[in-house]
Design a protein around this motif. Structure first.
Motif, PDB file in Angstrom:
ATOM      1  N   ALA A  85     -75.214 -69.269  29.198  1.00 22.59           N
ATOM      2  CA  ALA A  85     -73.678 -69.511  29.259  1.00 22.59           C
ATOM      3  C   ALA A  85     -73.077 -69.582  30.695  1.00 22.59           C
ATOM      4  O   ALA A  85     -72.380 -70.709  30.840  1.00 22.59           O
ATOM      5  N   ASN A  86     -73.232 -68.690  31.539  1.00 24.24           N
ATOM      6  CA  ASN A  86     -72.867 -68.839  32.935  1.00 24.24           C
ATOM      7  C   ASN A  86     -73.747 -69.368  34.079  1.00 24.24           C
ATOM      8  O   ASN A  86     -73.715 -69.506  34.899  1.00 24.24           O
ATOM      9  N   ALA A  87     -74.892 -70.103  33.620  1.00 24.87           N
ATOM     10  CA  ALA A  87     -76.108 -70.803  34.233  1.00 24.87           C
ATOM     11  C   ALA A  87     -76.632 -69.781  35.024  1.00 24.87           C
ATOM     12  O   ALA A  87     -76.868 -70.350  36.158  1.00 24.87           O
ATOM     13  N   ASN A  88     -76.747 -68.652  34.813  1.00 26.41           N
ATOM     14  CA  ASN A  88     -77.171 -67.534  35.845  1.00 26.41           C
ATOM     15  C   ASN A  88     -76.485 -67.557  37.236  1.00 26.41           C
ATOM     16  O   ASN A  88     -76.938 -67.513  38.293  1.00 26.41           O
ATOM     17  N   ARG A  89     -75.151 -67.474  36.911  1.00 19.95           N
ATOM     18  CA  ARG A  89     -74.096 -67.457  38.236  1.00 19.95           C
ATOM     19  C   ARG A  89     -74.415 -66.391  39.313  1.00 19.95           C
ATOM     20  O   ARG A  89     -74.705 -66.656  40.456  1.00 19.95           O
ATOM     21  N   PRO A  90     -74.682 -65.298  38.893  1.00 21.65           N
ATOM     22  CA  PRO A  90     -74.967 -64.111  39.830  1.00 21.65           C
ATOM     23  C   PRO A  90     -75.948 -64.334  40.766  1.00 21.65           C
ATOM     24  O   PRO A  90     -76.053 -64.008  41.966  1.00 21.65           O
TER      25      PRO A  90
END
Length: 245
Positions: free
Chosen positions: A123-128
């Motif tokens: 969902a967050n494209a592995n943002r962290p």
């Protein structure tokens, strides 16, 4: 061998090597080639004029290099930012990397490894993880550029110290002349006193511009890096979307 060098080349070379002295003593390049007082002043400055000339040339190189390396086009390609945002909005990281690879910029070198950590299926494209790699890359790029800017500070610091060393050397020579019975003959002291004053003035003539350029280049680098971080953050936001869970 010096006679084989064309007069124009000698003029240019001396103007570059000795430009602080040219400003300081009001001598033009044509006066230098005619053998007027600038040569005499440099000779009277003694051995410390050699490292001061090296500092002068190094400062010129740093100013031109740092100015060139802190131009906006070296940090991110403004012409394709909208295209990159559209690609990342679609989570097409492969095509985005292809676009970035066409430009040798700070953003290209830092975004490419960051996008490799992206997970379009999440969902967050592995943002962290993407942001962590991006921040690390930006810090390394800034550190690499900052070291050249910091060399200007080194020149600004050591040039007056070298000039002071020349001052001490000249004063020692003056006292030795006095001890040798030259107290009543001021012409014998002129060379030593000249060395003391000339080296100090030349060191300051190099150090002051170097310090000014140091602050200018440091602020210029900081502004460009801030703009790059802002652009990189906007690209990551497009990739991750609104859902950061």
């Amino acid at each position: 061998m010096m006679r084989l060098v064309p007069l124009s080349l000698r003029t240019i070379g001396l103007s570059i090597l000795l430009f602080p002295s040219t400003w300081l003593y009001g001598q033009s390049a044509s006066e230098v080639t005619q053998g007027k007082s600038l040569f005499r002043l440099i000779y009277e400055g003694g051995w410390t004029m050699v490292p001061l000339a090296i500092c002068s040339v190094f400062m010129l190189f740093l100013v031109f290099y740092c100015w060139q390396e802190t131009e906006r086009k070296k940090f991110f390609p403004e012409s394709v930012i909208d295209e990159l945002k559209e690609l990342l909005r679609k989570r097409d990281t492969g095509e985005a990397n292809e676009v970035l690879s066409e430009f040798d910029t700070v953003l290209s070198r830092t975004m490419a490894p960051a996008l490799d950590k992206a997970r379009p299926d999440l969902a967050n494209a592995n943002r962290p993880k993407v942001e962590a790699v991006l921040v690390e890359g930006l810090e390394l790029e800034e550190s690499s550029l900052a070291q050249w800017v910091n060399y200007l500070n080194v020149v600004a610091t050591i040039s007056p110290m070298i000039g002071l060393l020349g001052t001490v050397s000249g004063m020692i020579g003056a006292f030795q002349t006095i001890s040798g019975g030259g107290m009543g003959r001021p012409e014998l002291l002129a060379g030593d006193i000249g060395e003391a004053l000339i080296t100090t003035a030349t060191g300051l003539a190099i150090g002051i511009p170097a310090m000014i350029f140091y602050f200018v280049m440091r602020n210029r680098l900081a502004n460009q890096m801030a703009a790059t971080v802002q652009v990189a953050s906007s690209l990551v936001e497009e990739l991750a979307g609104d859902d950061e869970d």
